[in-house]
Motif scaffolding. Structure first.
Motif, short mmCIF file in Angstrom:
data_model
loop_
_atom_site.label_atom_id
_atom_site.label_comp_id
_atom_site.label_asym_id
_atom_site.label_seq_id
_atom_site.Cartn_x
_atom_site.Cartn_y
_atom_site.Cartn_z
N LYS A 162 0.88 -1.17 0.00
CA LYS A 162 0.00 0.00 0.00
C LYS A 162 0.91 1.21 0.00
O LYS A 162 1.58 1.49 1.00
N GLY A 163 0.96 1.89 -1.13
CA GLY A 163 1.93 2.96 -1.27
C GLY A 163 3.33 2.38 -1.26
O GLY A 163 3.65 1.47 -2.03
N ARG A 164 4.17 2.87 -0.36
CA ARG A 164 5.53 2.37 -0.26
C ARG A 164 5.69 1.32 0.85
O ARG A 164 6.80 0.85 1.09
N THR A 165 4.59 0.99 1.50
CA THR A 165 4.64 0.06 2.61
C THR A 165 4.31 -1.35 2.16
O THR A 165 3.33 -1.56 1.42
N PHE A 168 -5.14 -2.74 -0.89
CA PHE A 168 -3.83 -3.38 -0.72
C PHE A 168 -3.53 -4.22 -1.96
O PHE A 168 -4.32 -5.09 -2.33
N LYS A 169 -2.40 -3.94 -2.57
CA LYS A 169 -2.07 -4.59 -3.85
C LYS A 169 -1.16 -5.79 -3.65
O LYS A 169 -0.14 -5.70 -2.94
N LEU A 170 -1.52 -6.89 -4.27
CA LEU A 170 -0.63 -8.05 -4.36
C LEU A 170 0.26 -7.90 -5.58
O LEU A 170 -0.06 -7.15 -6.51
N SER A 171 1.35 -8.61 -5.62
CA SER A 171 2.23 -8.54 -6.80
C SER A 171 1.50 -9.08 -8.03
O SER A 171 0.72 -10.03 -7.94
N ASP A 172 1.73 -8.43 -9.16
CA ASP A 172 1.10 -8.87 -10.41
C ASP A 172 1.66 -10.23 -10.83
O ASP A 172 2.76 -10.63 -10.43
N ALA A 173 0.87 -10.91 -11.65
CA ALA A 173 1.29 -12.21 -12.18
C ALA A 173 0.98 -12.22 -13.67
O ALA A 173 0.08 -12.93 -14.13
N HIS A 174 1.71 -11.41 -14.42
CA HIS A 174 1.43 -11.25 -15.84
C HIS A 174 1.64 -12.57 -16.60
O HIS A 174 2.41 -13.44 -16.17
#
Length: 304
Positions: free
Chosen positions: A206-209, A261-267
């Motif tokens: 979330k942001g830089r956290t 809250f963002k999870l890492s992408d899985a392109h």
């Protein structure tokens, strides 16, 4: 004699019958031609050319080598020409490897359509839950979801794909809607174990956290379809790729949680073993996939 170039060299000598003429054709000095001939003879331990006169005379062994060697060179050149023609045309076998779930839903149809467009190409599609880096059999195009562990494979982006935390409405009515990632550790979760990854440690930004949460799943499976179905049945919270759950979120069968809250992408990426020298069929299929999933992949298109 270790290579076809030695045979070609002897055939040029035989054709010109003199060191000087052969040297002019080869762009070498006569002494360099003589030294190479001596090197070949030493390697074979056979006298090939009689150089006692100004005109070169091949020995019986030299004549035999040239006569038989001519056929070998012609066969080799024919083979190279066939390889070049295949590389320049839509012909041959295209071996594709893809994950089980994504392969069934998207790559199978794409592979069949591609083969129909190019009837001279034979398509072999293998669906597997093994990481591509562990598959012994060589493939032309490998489809991979998410980050790739260190390898010498070359990646080409096919489509964007995010990852979501999801749960069924029934489970949320029973346990409530989590407001922070840390609350997931106290809720029933389901873990997917694939690609030798730790499926119980979920990372959020979330942001830089960055926040990491270790969930305590009561259900674990290595099959994404099973994990997906368990979530639909209200058995736990899951982390799944956007391509797999977008339709359920749109229909309300699953609810996306913690959207802030963002999870890492899985392109979605296509992998090859080399960057250069790929057959036309391989490059064409990757372009076909990119066009099929752009400008928006199916999971980001509005419901029809």
């Amino acid at each position: 004699m270790r290579e076809s170039g030695d045979l070609r060299f002897l055939l040029i000598l035989r054709e010109h019958a003199s060191l000087l003429a052969a040297a002019r054709t080869l762009g070498l000095t006569p002494s360099a031609v003589s030294q190479r001939l001596q090197h070949i003879e030493r390697g074979l331990d056979v006298h090939l050319v009689d150089r006692s006169s100004r005109k070169l005379r091949f020995t019986e062994e030299g004549e035999l080598l040239c006569q038989q060697g001519l056929g070998v060179i012609e066969q080799f050149d024919t083979l190279l020409e066939e390889v070049r023609s295949r590389r320049g045309g839509m012909i041959g076998t295209l071996k594709i490897n893809a994950p089980l779930g994504f392969g069934r839903r998207y790559i199978a149809a794409a592979a069949a359509e591609y083969q129909q467009l190019h009837p001279e190409v034979d398509v072999v599609l293998a669906l597997s839950d093994q990481p591509l880096t562990e598959i012994g059999e060589r493939f032309d195009v490998g489809i991979h979801i998410g980050e790739l562990a260190l390898s010498n494979l070359i990646g080409y982006t096919i489509a964007p794909n995010a990852r979501f935390v999801c749960a069924a409405p029934a489970l949320l009515r029973q346990y409530g809607v989590p407001e922070t990632p840390e609350q997931l550790a106290q809720l029933p979760c389901i873990a997917l174990r694939e690609n030798n990854e730790d499926g119980t440690l979920w990372h959020f930004k979330k942001g830089r956290t960055t926040r990491s949460v270790r969930v305590q799943p009561k259900l674990i499976c290595n099959d994404g379809d099973v994990v997906h179905q368990w979530a639909r049945e209200g058995r736990g919270i899951i982390v799944r790729s956007e391509w797999d759950v977008a339709a359920d979120i749109a229909s309300g069968d699953l609810v996306r949680l913690l959207p802030a809250f963002k999870l890492s992408d899985a392109h979605v990426i296509a992998l090859t073993h080399a960057r250069k020298g790929l057959p036309v069929r391989t490059r064409s299929f990757m372009k076909f996939l990119q066009e099929r999933f752009q400008p928006l992949p199916p999971w980001r298109q509005p419901p029809q």
